[in-house]
Structure formats: C-alpha cells, structure tokens
Design a protein around this motif. Structure first.
Motif, PDB file in Angstrom:
ATOM      1  N   ARG A 173       0.815  -1.223   0.000  1.00  0.00           N
ATOM      2  CA  ARG A 173       0.000   0.000   0.000  1.00  0.00           C
ATOM      3  C   ARG A 173       0.842   1.263   0.000  1.00  0.00           C
ATOM      4  O   ARG A 173       0.323   2.345  -0.214  1.00  0.00           O
ATOM      5  CB  ARG A 173      -0.872   0.030   1.274  1.00  0.00           C
ATOM      6  N   ASP A 175       2.366   2.115   2.796  1.00  0.00           N
ATOM      7  CA  ASP A 175       2.296   2.557   4.188  1.00  0.00           C
ATOM      8  C   ASP A 175       3.526   2.089   4.953  1.00  0.00           C
ATOM      9  O   ASP A 175       4.227   1.184   4.511  1.00  0.00           O
ATOM     10  CB  ASP A 175       1.057   1.963   4.875  1.00  0.00           C
ATOM     11  N   ASN A 186       0.107   5.210  -7.780  1.00  0.00           N
ATOM     12  CA  ASN A 186      -0.661   5.312  -6.534  1.00  0.00           C
ATOM     13  C   ASN A 186       0.218   5.154  -5.307  1.00  0.00           C
ATOM     14  O   ASN A 186       0.113   5.903  -4.344  1.00  0.00           O
ATOM     15  CB  ASN A 186      -1.752   4.236  -6.485  1.00  0.00           C
ATOM     16  N   THR A 187       1.080   4.118  -5.352  1.00  0.00           N
ATOM     17  CA  THR A 187       1.938   3.857  -4.200  1.00  0.00           C
ATOM     18  C   THR A 187       2.938   4.991  -4.006  1.00  0.00           C
ATOM     19  O   THR A 187       3.225   5.395  -2.883  1.00  0.00           O
ATOM     20  CB  THR A 187       2.692   2.525  -4.386  1.00  0.00           C
ATOM     21  N   ARG A 239       1.275   7.800  -2.301  1.00  0.00           N
ATOM     22  CA  ARG A 239       1.075   7.449  -0.899  1.00  0.00           C
ATOM     23  C   ARG A 239       2.383   7.550  -0.107  1.00  0.00           C
ATOM     24  O   ARG A 239       2.438   8.082   1.001  1.00  0.00           O
ATOM     25  CB  ARG A 239       0.507   6.021  -0.822  1.00  0.00           C
ATOM     26  N   ARG A 240       3.482   7.029  -0.677  1.00  0.00           N
ATOM     27  CA  ARG A 240       4.763   7.044   0.043  1.00  0.00           C
ATOM     28  C   ARG A 240       5.279   8.464   0.255  1.00  0.00           C
ATOM     29  O   ARG A 240       5.849   8.767   1.295  1.00  0.00           O
ATOM     30  CB  ARG A 240       5.787   6.184  -0.689  1.00  0.00           C
ATOM     31  N   ARG A 250       3.383  11.067   0.545  1.00  0.00           N
ATOM     32  CA  ARG A 250       2.522  11.651   1.565  1.00  0.00           C
ATOM     33  C   ARG A 250       2.937  11.171   2.964  1.00  0.00           C
ATOM     34  O   ARG A 250       3.004  11.954   3.911  1.00  0.00           O
ATOM     35  CB  ARG A 250       1.074  11.275   1.278  1.00  0.00           C
TER      36      ARG A 250
END
Ligand code: AMP
Length: 182
Positions: free
Chosen positions: A55, A57, A135-136, A139-140, A142
């Motif tokens: 994800r 995360d 997408n990843t 996310r990373r 962020r």
C-alpha cells in the motif's frame, strides 16, 4: 562512523549509502531491502510486512525497531554503519537513540537529502521497483511528509543534521556526501 541517511523515497539515499559503505568499509542497512527480502521469502516477518509495503504505508514501528536492533548487533556493524530508510517516525528515532545510547555508540551524523517532489516522482517511475507505481508513489510521498519529514527537526535539534542537495549526477551527490562528512 555511524550514520542515518534521511530523505524522501527516490532521493537517491540507497545508491549513496551503498557507495559510501563500499568507500568506508561500513555496513549498509536498508530496512526496505530487508523487508522486501523477507516478503519474498514468505517468512512470518515478511507476511506481516507485505500488506503495508504494497500500500505504500509504513510497517509498524515495533517490527522495524526489532529488525534494526538485531542487525546492528551483528559483527560487521562494529566498524560503523549507514542506516538507509530508518528511522522513519519520531518513535523509531527515539528507539534508535535509546538503543545506541545503551550500547554507548551514538550517531555520528544524519544526512538530509533534499530534492523536490516532481524530481523524485520521475526518478521512482524510471526505477520501476514493484512498489513504484503511481498510486503507491503518491502514498509514500505523503507518508514521508506526514511522518518522516519531522525527523529533520528532531535531528536538527540534536545538532546531528547536515543537509545536502540530492539533485544532480550520482558522483556529484557523492562528493557532497563526502564534503558533509569531512
Ligand atoms: P524503501 O526501500 O526504504 O523505500 O522501503 C520500502 C517500504 O518498506 C516502505 O514503503 C515501507 O512500507 C517499508 N519500510 C522500509 N523502512 C521502513 C521503516 N523504517 N519503517 C516502516 N516501514 C518501512
């Protein structure tokens, strides 16, 4: 020499940590690499970490703190080490500081690799690792802004932080790493 390389994904920390570890004969510890190998091998640790990594995360602190403490206890770390991708949260930084104080071998310096977001996104897309999709990556980056960036203040306060520009060719950045450590 006991170092932390800090910066967003795609800043080139891994490449520079690898080169520095060869130049100085110190251990290169990449938590991302250790976790990716664990995930591929299907070990219990890997299975626990895999969903978080897919994800983009962060894997829970307790898991990575344990990995790093075990790795730092290995013989090759006695001549020094460069941590690449750890710590990533203030809690991890406190765990690391506590552990190193306990063994009487505190950090020598923290290098903050500075590069703007547009540049890291295109670097990551070119690199093309399994978790390097749009997408990843978003996310990373962020997660870096929300949880890791504040470590710059943490290490600035303790007087360990040296900031360097991570823009440019690999050998240009390597020269800045050496200058910062001189
Ligand atoms: P990296 O190779 O450093 O970009 O790490 C890849 C992935 O591994 C990250 O997106 C996280 O899911 C996980 N990871 C690596 N290091 C840490 C860390 N210090 N704390 C939590 N998760 C980590």
């Amino acid at each position: 020499m006991r170092l932390v390389f800090l910066g967003p994904p795609g800043a080139g920390k891994g490449t520079q940590a690898n080169l520095l570890s060869q130049r100085r004969g110190i251990a290169h510890i990449s938590t991302g690499e250790i976790l990716r190998e664990a995930a591929e091998s299907g070990s219990e640790l890997g299975n626990q970490a895999k969903d978080f990594m897919d994800r983009g995360d962060l894997v829970p602190d307790e898991l990575v703190d344990r990995i790093v403490a075990e790795r730092l206890a290995e013989a090759d770390c006695r001549s020094g080490f460069v941590l690449d991708g750890y710590p990533r949260t203030v809690a991890q930084a406190r765990a690391l500081d506590g552990y190193l104080t306990e063994i009487g071998r505190p950090l020598t310096a923290v290098l903050g690799f500075e590069v703007h977001q547009g540049e890291v996104t295109s670097r990551l897309l070119r690199r093309g690792r399994a978790d390097d999709n749009k997408n990843t990556i978003r996310r990373r980056l962020r997660v870096y802004d929300e949880q890791t960036r504040e470590l710059l203040d943490h290490y600035e306060t303790s007087g360990l932080l040296k900031r360097i520009s991570a823009v440019g060719a690999i050998d240009q950045v390597a020269a800045r790493v050496e200058a910062a450590l001189a």
